[in-house]
Design an enzyme around this catalytic site. Structure first.
Site, PDB file in Angstrom:
ATOM      1  N   ALA A 118      17.724 -38.811 -13.424  1.00 36.92           N
ATOM      2  CA  ALA A 118      17.297 -37.441 -13.724  1.00 36.92           C
ATOM      3  C   ALA A 118      15.873 -37.247 -13.217  1.00 36.92           C
ATOM      4  O   ALA A 118      14.940 -37.817 -13.754  1.00 36.92           O
ATOM      5  CB  ALA A 118      17.374 -37.181 -15.224  1.00 36.92           C
TER       6      ALA A 118
ATOM      7  N   GLU B  54      12.190 -24.202 -13.130  1.00 41.65           N
ATOM      8  CA  GLU B  54      13.393 -24.432 -12.341  1.00 41.65           C
ATOM      9  C   GLU B  54      14.315 -23.229 -12.454  1.00 41.65           C
ATOM     10  O   GLU B  54      14.038 -22.273 -13.194  1.00 41.65           O
ATOM     11  CB  GLU B  54      14.092 -25.714 -12.810  1.00 41.65           C
ATOM     12  CG  GLU B  54      13.241 -26.965 -12.600  1.00 41.65           C
ATOM     13  CD  GLU B  54      13.913 -28.247 -13.052  1.00 41.65           C
ATOM     14  OE1 GLU B  54      15.025 -28.166 -13.593  1.00 41.65           O
ATOM     15  OE2 GLU B  54      13.313 -29.316 -12.873  1.00 41.65           O
TER      16      GLU B  54
ATOM     17  N   HIS C 193      25.042 -29.782  -7.912  1.00 40.09           N
ATOM     18  CA  HIS C 193      23.624 -29.547  -7.662  1.00 40.09           C
ATOM     19  C   HIS C 193      23.488 -28.970  -6.259  1.00 40.09           C
ATOM     20  O   HIS C 193      24.047 -29.508  -5.302  1.00 40.09           O
ATOM     21  CB  HIS C 193      22.815 -30.836  -7.781  1.00 40.09           C
ATOM     22  CG  HIS C 193      21.350 -30.591  -7.955  1.00 40.09           C
ATOM     23  ND1 HIS C 193      20.556 -30.107  -6.930  1.00 40.09           N
ATOM     24  CD2 HIS C 193      20.534 -30.721  -9.023  1.00 40.09           C
ATOM     25  CE1 HIS C 193      19.319 -29.962  -7.379  1.00 40.09           C
ATOM     26  NE2 HIS C 193      19.284 -30.327  -8.645  1.00 40.09           N
TER      27      HIS C 193
ATOM     28  N   ARG D 185      22.077 -22.599 -11.064  1.00 44.50           N
ATOM     29  CA  ARG D 185      22.675 -23.509 -10.085  1.00 44.50           C
ATOM     30  C   ARG D 185      24.027 -23.074  -9.561  1.00 44.50           C
ATOM     31  O   ARG D 185      24.355 -23.317  -8.396  1.00 44.50           O
ATOM     32  CB  ARG D 185      22.786 -24.909 -10.712  1.00 44.50           C
ATOM     33  CG  ARG D 185      21.444 -25.578 -10.857  1.00 44.50           C
ATOM     34  CD  ARG D 185      21.569 -26.924 -11.527  1.00 44.50           C
ATOM     35  NE  ARG D 185      20.253 -27.558 -11.622  1.00 44.50           N
ATOM     36  CZ  ARG D 185      20.019 -28.692 -12.253  1.00 44.50           C
ATOM     37  NH1 ARG D 185      21.014 -29.334 -12.833  1.00 44.50           N
ATOM     38  NH2 ARG D 185      18.808 -29.203 -12.305  1.00 44.50           N
TER      39      ARG D 185
ATOM     40  N   HIS E 200      27.316 -32.986  -9.738  1.00 45.21           N
ATOM     41  CA  HIS E 200      26.096 -33.384 -10.434  1.00 45.21           C
ATOM     42  C   HIS E 200      26.263 -33.575 -11.937  1.00 45.21           C
ATOM     43  O   HIS E 200      25.766 -34.550 -12.489  1.00 45.21           O
ATOM     44  CB  HIS E 200      25.023 -32.321 -10.181  1.00 45.21           C
ATOM     45  CG  HIS E 200      23.691 -32.611 -10.779  1.00 45.21           C
ATOM     46  ND1 HIS E 200      22.950 -33.721 -10.434  1.00 45.21           N
ATOM     47  CD2 HIS E 200      22.944 -31.945 -11.720  1.00 45.21           C
ATOM     48  CE1 HIS E 200      21.801 -33.728 -11.115  1.00 45.21           C
ATOM     49  NE2 HIS E 200      21.789 -32.666 -11.907  1.00 45.21           N
TER      50      HIS E 200
ATOM     51  N   ARG F   7      25.294 -25.295 -17.033  1.00 40.09           N
ATOM     52  CA  ARG F   7      24.107 -25.848 -17.694  1.00 40.09           C
ATOM     53  C   ARG F   7      22.825 -25.311 -17.080  1.00 40.09           C
ATOM     54  O   ARG F   7      22.662 -25.290 -15.863  1.00 40.09           O
ATOM     55  CB  ARG F   7      24.114 -27.378 -17.575  1.00 40.09           C
ATOM     56  CG  ARG F   7      22.848 -28.032 -18.124  1.00 40.09           C
ATOM     57  CD  ARG F   7      22.971 -29.534 -18.121  1.00 40.09           C
ATOM     58  NE  ARG F   7      22.961 -30.108 -16.795  1.00 40.09           N
ATOM     59  CZ  ARG F   7      21.860 -30.480 -16.138  1.00 40.09           C
ATOM     60  NH1 ARG F   7      20.667 -30.293 -16.668  1.00 40.09           N
ATOM     61  NH2 ARG F   7      21.948 -31.036 -14.948  1.00 40.09           N
TER      62      ARG F   7
END
Length: 538
Positions: A47, A116, A244, A292, A353, A388
């Site tokens: 991570a 992010e 990802h 994402r 991911h 997520r």
């Protein structure tokens, strides 16, 4: 056959946090921690970006973090669970810092905070670009100080022991399925051992290895989810596999790809297509910092439109000194394959991911099987919903490890934990009639086929024809592998193949049942969201 007080499977942040807390609460009891590889070979270790937490009340708030998480989850998050994780998170972070985790700080002593995709504020604590590795280091050192923790490496858990092994018929409808422990293949002795425990805690990680390219290490084969499914436990939302957006593209590479953390885009990295166009503004107003699922689909669309195998991440405008300070490992990796980030753009492509679904648990980590708990990526808590939010996974693992610790402690102190009245009746592992497989190609070729089917038919964009094809091919792979399993002595390779086929089946079935496009499940035959928002429980 051995008996322990508390059994922990997995040595990532979820497993070690729980084990450490149990060891201190019950110094006279034995905690056994099992891992199938080296102690630090976990998804936690890889991570990069950091851990999201609200610890700057002047600029951030619980309400903002909760809202960001709910938006990313696309209507499927449990608001109650989101509130629990966000509000309890700061205390868990403080505990990690007390154990010696070093998060990067500014010159004035305040923590450096990154931003992010999907986050409205700067709230990502990090240690350079190896945050997971740093947290894993601190936890392993802490666990090593506990004399009542035994950590055994290179032990592969085969199956959970339930009433099924006592000769009872166990189905999904069976009330009060109980877990008594596990069968384990000791890779050092090649013997199969029986381990019984009053409580079993699964922190077995993710399942990225079901795809051809993944950011996950080789150990991420979905073992915990597959075991619980075989034991007739409840699994949910497996169709939500997060890709990802930016794994380093290396031609011909299969297996684990090097991750280019989302924090690079948080610091100003720009995605460009083969013509040099910054294309994200055509897909979302948040551009490169969209969630994402949106960024991964945008990249997939650009690659298909232009007929390329990757897009580019442009960091040429970064100050080299700052890039080296925050992303030293990314810089070194790029340099090792001839990419100078000050002169060249980084080739990136999406890779499997994170699994947002998994073993269905309640607010205390309890599964549908008594005395069996699941935490971390193998679990489905309700936090992530259909997608997520970046850097919420380490936070979730810490919060639920603590909640499991509180719940199991309470049961242990009250005497509620199963005392194993069936100890004498639980049989040893039966390998009668099995032999060593004569050809490993039967396993390796099936694994290749599985990964190709999943990557080609059940990737970022899906449709009904692809899912039907995947389902038929997985049925055949399952039949062949079960036949091999019944006649062969078990090996790590065979066990992982069997588990990954189960994972593939669960992902495909979940995607078939979800007749809508929501979050990470994008089906061109159902491009709209359904009015009925529900979990797919298998």
């Amino acid at each position: 056959m051995q008996q322990v007080d508390f059994l922990v499977i997995g040595t990532g942040i979820a497993g070690l946090t729980y084990a450490y807390k149990m060891a201190h609460r019950f110094p006279e009891k034995k905690i056994l921690v099992l891992t199938k590889a080296a102690a630090d070979e976990t998804n936690t270790k890889y991570a990069q970006g950091g851990v999201a937490v609200v610890n700057d009340p002047e600029h951030d708030s619980f309400e903002k973090h909760i809202e960001d998480t709910l938006i990313a989850g696309d209507g499927l998050c449990s608001k109650k669970i989101v509130e629990i994780v966000v509000t309890e998170g700061p205390d868990r972070i403080d505990e990690m810092i007390a154990l010696g985790t070093n998060f990067d700080k500014e010159a004035d002593g305040d923590y450096k905070r990154g931003k992010e995709g999907g986050h409205s504020e700067f709230r990502i604590l990090h240690h350079k670009d190896v945050t997971g590795w740093e947290m894993e280091r601190a936890l392993l050192e802490a666990v090593a100080t506990c004399p009542n923790i035994e950590l055994i490496k290179h032990c592969f858990v085969i199956d959970l022991i339930t009433q099924h092994h006592l000769g009872y018929l166990v189905t999904k409808a069976t009330p009060d399925i109980e877990c008594y422990g596990v069968y384990v293949l000791n890779l050092r002795t090649n013997e199969i051992e029986t381990i019984l425990s009053g409580s079993t805690y699964l922190a077995s990680g993710g399942n990225g290895q079901v795809y051809r390219t993944t950011t996950n290490p080789g150990i991420a084969t979905g073992d915990g989810v597959a075991m619980v499914y075989r034991a007739k436990g409840r699994i949910e939302n497996m169709e939500f596999i997060q890709f990802h957006p930016t794994a380093l593209f290396e031609a011909g590479l299969t297996g684990q790809a090097f991750l280019i953390t989302e924090a690079v885009r948080g610091d100003g990295g720009i995605l460009r297509n083969k013509d040099g166009e910054a294309f994200m503004e055509r897909y979302d107003a948040r551009k490169d910092l969209a969630p994402r699922d949106i960024v991964a689909r945008a990249i997939d669309s650009e690659m298909k439109r232009t007929g390329t195998e990757h897009v580019w991440l442009d960091c040429r405008h970064f100050e080299l000194e700052k890039f080296l300070e925050h992303f030293p490992n990314i810089y070194e990796k790029c340099k090792s394959i001839g990419i100078d980030i000050t002169q060249h753009m980084i080739p990136v492509a999406p890779a499997a991911h994170y699994s947002c679904g998994g073993i269905k648990v309640d607010a205390w980590g309890q599964t549908s099987i008594r005395n069996l708990y699941a935490v971390g990526e193998c679990s489905s808590t309700g936090l992530h919903g259909a997608n997520r939010l970046a850097s919420n996974s380490l936070l979730e693992a810490m919060v639920f490890a603590h909640r499991c610790f509180e719940q199991v402690s309470k049961k242990a102190l009250s005497g509620e934990l199963n005392e194993h009245h069936y100890k004498g009746a639980i049989p040893e592992w039966n390998a009668k009639g099995t032999m060593q497989p004569r050809e490993m190609i039967l396993i390796t070729q099936s694994l290749k086929e599985l990964r190709q089917v999943m990557s080609d038919y059940v990737g970022i964009v899906r449709n009904n024809i692809r899912l039907e094809r995947a389902s038929k091919r997985l049925d055949l792979l399952w039949e062949e592998t079960e036949q091999l399993y019944r006649s062969s002595k078990v090996s790590p390779q065979l066990l992982e193949l069997r588990n990954l086929i189960t994972i593939g089946y669960l992902i495909v079935k979940g995607a078939i049942f979800r007749k809508e496009s929501r979050g990470l499940n994008y089906n061109t035959d159902y491009p709209e969201k359904s009015a009925l928002v529900q979990n797919v429980v298998l």
